[in-house]
Scaffold this motif. Structure first.
Motif, short mmCIF file in Angstrom:
data_model
loop_
_atom_site.label_atom_id
_atom_site.label_comp_id
_atom_site.label_asym_id
_atom_site.label_seq_id
_atom_site.Cartn_x
_atom_site.Cartn_y
_atom_site.Cartn_z
N LYS A 69 0.85 -1.20 0.00
CA LYS A 69 0.00 0.00 0.00
C LYS A 69 0.88 1.24 0.00
O LYS A 69 1.90 1.30 0.70
N SER A 70 0.47 2.21 -0.77
CA SER A 70 1.25 3.43 -0.90
C SER A 70 0.65 4.61 -0.15
O SER A 70 1.32 5.35 0.54
N ASP A 94 6.91 1.41 -5.44
CA ASP A 94 6.92 0.63 -6.68
C ASP A 94 5.58 -0.06 -6.88
O ASP A 94 4.99 -0.54 -5.92
N PHE A 95 5.15 -0.13 -8.13
CA PHE A 95 3.85 -0.73 -8.43
C PHE A 95 3.99 -1.73 -9.57
O PHE A 95 4.65 -1.43 -10.57
N GLU A 111 0.12 4.49 -12.30
CA GLU A 111 1.34 3.72 -12.61
C GLU A 111 0.97 2.35 -13.17
O GLU A 111 1.50 1.90 -14.18
N SER A 122 5.41 3.67 3.18
CA SER A 122 4.62 3.87 1.97
C SER A 122 5.34 3.24 0.77
O SER A 122 6.54 3.45 0.57
N THR A 134 -4.76 -3.23 -5.88
CA THR A 134 -4.46 -2.11 -4.97
C THR A 134 -5.10 -2.38 -3.62
O THR A 134 -6.00 -3.21 -3.50
N SER A 137 0.79 11.09 -5.19
CA SER A 137 0.89 10.04 -6.20
C SER A 137 -0.45 9.36 -6.40
O SER A 137 -1.35 9.46 -5.56
N CYS A 138 -0.58 8.66 -7.50
CA CYS A 138 -1.80 7.94 -7.84
C CYS A 138 -1.38 6.55 -8.33
O CYS A 138 -1.01 6.39 -9.50
N PRO A 139 -1.37 5.56 -7.42
CA PRO A 139 -0.82 4.25 -7.77
C PRO A 139 -1.42 3.67 -9.05
O PRO A 139 -0.71 3.07 -9.85
N ASP A 179 -5.35 3.30 -1.82
CA ASP A 179 -4.59 3.47 -3.07
C ASP A 179 -5.51 3.66 -4.27
O ASP A 179 -5.08 4.17 -5.31
#
Lengths: 546, 546
Positions: free
Chosen positions: A112-113, A132-133, A167, A129, A146, A162-164, A150
């Motif tokens: 999880k970011s 990498d995805f 990515e 956090s 996700t 950021s917006c996982p 996320d």
């Protein structure tokens, strides 16, 4: 490919029971020929174990659980949420992760970011956090997995940089899975539907969303796991407020055939009712308790709590106590008895006058010549508290607190008196919402006596007392409280919105002054986006000149 | 260049008083010819305002305070800590910042990067983390200014990926300033000295460190601001537990002339004593209260609390109450009276037997045929609670809670009984530490009667009861508790360290089961690195099978 969404009720720290549940669903689904089972965020340990995450042994138990699950993920794959040890000595010790199991082993871990650290959430206290995805590949599909928050950033949430999913989409996944532990509040379902649907539309991908269900002390998870097609339409919806497992065919989802029905949203009061019933039930069952007690005053708050408790625990497990004083009106006693009879509860009556007189005699010398005041009123409320706790201690009943959010807010309750109790059932419901709950409880037949609903609220601590003697009418009070607590507006901003200045200042001052009382309140079943408790952290010693 | 370190006592949200203090020091120092005055982290609003930071109006008040201070920063410069609005709509709304004022305006703002989000700290709940670092230039000097935690990473703290000072050193600053709001615990001073000294040595720069002083509910700031030369030697030390302003000549510091004396550390018990006295005093004075009450049992806990309260508030403002039951021994009553007399307090005696009998009579029918148990013991404790709260309500005294950390840990206390009180004075002191405090209080003359110290601890709720009937001896109990709570070891790890397995399991189970009681406890004056309260967040409904 067949994917099962497993929406289960986990108990914090009860590893063996949580793992048994997970493995049992895995085995069932293997027999059904399911390819992949998806469980919620933090399934192995429940959400949120809080500072037990600081205990090594707890983290080791999480790891052992992962190994146990792996052994059963043979001939079937699964995704399970659990804390993961941060392998490098930099940053927080843990990640909040989704483990992907295949062929008896962990094949990939997604971290999880976006770590919610606001309101009731403290995730940055524990977790690092992710930066990498990577999609998971399974049976020829690329799956964008996700974890909860996320997917709550569509790139337009100012909280996060950021917006996982932005990515993950670069890998051109075939569909999305989001695993969550997303607690209920009466606004949350609507928001959840909107955000998840927007994600499907934005990325033009089907989405399978799995939530936890069940209550952990104050937090109530409503379930309501969802499946969307790539147009953002709801294809299926799992049960609310109970466990559910459903299987979906991903090929059908991708060809955008609507498999199920559109979500039919219950009216808000019905959701709140079910949430509170689940909250009570899980508090008792997960703690190993069976029976409850509470004081019945004939007023609406204790009536609603008693009805909720009966629904949650059964009439045979709820033991209300009537504690009349010399200021209790005849109708109050009758209303309380009628309620108990309507619910089929066995009630007890203990008059408190002799005891309060005994207190007053013992204090007579010290208090000689001083006028009666709050001190004597509080002795009544506290005498009731002592008696209810004696019932609790003698018979092993758990005492339910019956305070509502309006009185909790303005401090209109006696600490160690009517504020006693192990769990506050309606402490997140304003008085006006309690009336709506009462109407809902009476929707089929009169359970709560009509007189309880129609009479003017009173604490009955002195002759002819009415709540409105010392508080604004609840319609007005609750509106101001909503602005101050939920909307986090200042007194000046509320006055600008058209409310009367002296009333607003009186109310906000009362709220601030009652902080010391709320600090010592029982945990409150949370049903609003801003409940008292860990979600609203206020200093006690402070000047509030704004 | 002359720099003043201003170590002041701020009240949360009391902007006018905080700003007045700051401006008053500015004016004094201007007259003295000081060039720069350094105030602590979050000076304008106190540390930590918690969720008031979510209120716009609060943040506006912070901004207005900054503007007010700017007007007085003419002919003198200063550095003041305050929340700052994040100018871009990305990330959290605020920064935790240091404002540098010169010539009547804000010339530069330094933002905090490392945001403590563990134990009692919640900074990531509110603040965005800074990524840019720049020295402040003033009168030909380059100053590396950091905020609290930003200097607690020497590049070897695994919690953080960045080390702000490693960036700032590239600009070749002449010296360092760190502003802090760093609360006291009995281990903190030592750790602070070490880390700050290491920073001076590592960067070969003098360091001026300014801390807050004063208590905000449970958190006690000890002051103890420090100045180091570039070799990491302490050059000067400001007062502990009180306000202090001192001026230093930076040229002298840079030439490494030792100006003051080495730190003489007080023994730990003396520090804890002073911390608790300050904690009581600020709780009362910042809340506008003057007088206290408490129950005196003749035991050591209430004796120590009473002595601390007298030191904090004056004997004329402390009103102990003796509440003997039929189980109270004669020596207990005598010990309590001796203590009150030794302290010069006016005490009251209210026997509780008639009241508890009145409770038992009222419950006789319901409890008929059932053996006496905890229910009856708790009625005694709760009757005392009701009486003490009646004193509090009638006379406006604030009730001091007298529970110690050992009993708080194992749940050896009655909720709504002896757990009543607005503030827990010794709730972070284990029983063995309470004895040390008693010896310290008696260091010059016998204040606490010798018998109170030497007799076996007893709750006196039944005939001949001793704490050791139901608990291990305190020496052993406190050692296990320290391992479990402070060291966060699991039961298995504690047993491995050599403790008896059944005792360890009994103790850790008691600690876990008492979570629901601690949730409703008064705020506890924090003196250890791990106190109960917001610094230790545990689930209530949970299984603890480890």
């Amino acid at each position: 490919m067949k994917i099962a969404l497993a929406q289960l009720n986990y108990c914090i720290g009860d590893f063996s029971s949580n793992i048994d549940k997970i493995i049992s669903v895995l085995n069932d689904e293997k027999e059904r020929g399911t390819d992949l089972v998806v469980f919620a965020e933090m399934s192995v340990c429940g959400y949120l174990p809080n500072d037990f995450l600081n205990y090594n042994q707890f983290v080791i138990k999480c790891q052992e659980s992962i190994e146990q699950i792996a052994q059963h993920a043979v001939g079937i794959a699964c995704i399970v949420g659990a804390p993961e040890v941060n392998p490098i000595l930099e940053g927080k010790d843990l990640y909040n992760s989704a483990f992907f199991f295949e062929e008896g082993a962990v094949k990939q871990v997604v971290r999880k970011s976006l770590l919610p650290t606001y309101d009731i959430f403290d995730e940055y206290r524990y977790f690092e956090s992710a930066v990498d995805f990577k999609c998971i590949e399974f049976k020829g599909y690329k799956i964008a997995v996700t974890i909860c928050e996320d997917l709550w950033n569509l790139g337009n949430n100012p909280l996060y940089k950021s917006c996982p999913m932005d990515e993950l989409i670069k890998e051109e996944p075939d569909f999305m899975i989001n695993i969550a532990a997303s607690p209920f509040d009466y606004k949350h379902e609507e928001q959840r539907l909107m955000i998840l649907s927007q994600n499907s539309r934005k990325y033009q991908l089907p989405l399978l969303y799995v939530n936890q269900v069940g209550a952990n002390t104050d937090l109530i998870f409503d379930g309501g796991s969802l499946v969307f097609d790539k147009a953002g339409d709801i294809v299926a919806e799992l049960a609310y407020f109970k466990e559910d497992v459903q299987v979906f065919n991903i090929e059908q989802l991708r060809s955008s055939i609507v498999l199920g029905e559109k979500s039919i949203q219950k009216e808000r009061v019905g959701q709140v009712y079910e949430a509170l019933v689940l909250g009570i039930r899980d508090y008792f069952h997960k703690s190993g308790f069976r029976t409850a007690t509470l004081g019945l005053s004939g007023g609406i708050d204790s009536a609603v709590v008693c009805a909720l408790a009966v629904e949650a625990l059964g009439a045979e497990n709820v033991f209300p106590v009537l504690l009349p004083s010399k200021y209790s009106s005849d109708h109050s006693i009758k209303d309380a008895i009628d309620l108990a009879n309507n619910l089929g509860c066995q009630y007890t009556t203990i008059p408190i006058t002799k005891i309060t007189e005994s207190f007053e005699e013992s204090l007579a010398d010290e208090f000689a010549g001083l006028p009666q005041n709050l001190a004597e009123e509080n002795i009544q409320a506290r005498t009731r508290g002592v008696l209810l706790m004696a019932f609790s201690n003698k018979f092993g009943h758990i005492l339910l607190n019956t305070s509502n959010k309006s009185e909790c807010a303005v401090g209109y309750g006696t600490l160690y008196g009517d504020m006693c109790g192990a769990i506050s059932v309606i402490g997140d419901c304003y008085k006006t919402q309690v009336y709506k709950l009462a109407d809902y409880i009476n929707r089929e037949r009169e359970i709560i006596p009509k007189n309880t609903i129609t009479k003017a609220p009173s604490a009955e601590l002195r002759p002819d007392q009415k709540d409105s003697d010392s508080l604004p009418e609840y319609d007005l009070l609750d509106e101001i409280l909503l602005e101050y607590i939920e909307m986090q507006k200042s007194a000046d901003e509320i006055i600008e919105a058209g409310f009367d200045s002296p009333v607003v200042h009186r109310v906000t001052n009362l709220v601030n002054k009652a902080e010391f009382k709320r600090f010592q309140t029982a945990p409150i079943l949370r049903i609003s986006p801003k409940s008292f408790g860990i979600g609203r952290r206020m200093p006690i010693v402070a000047k509030y000149k704004f």
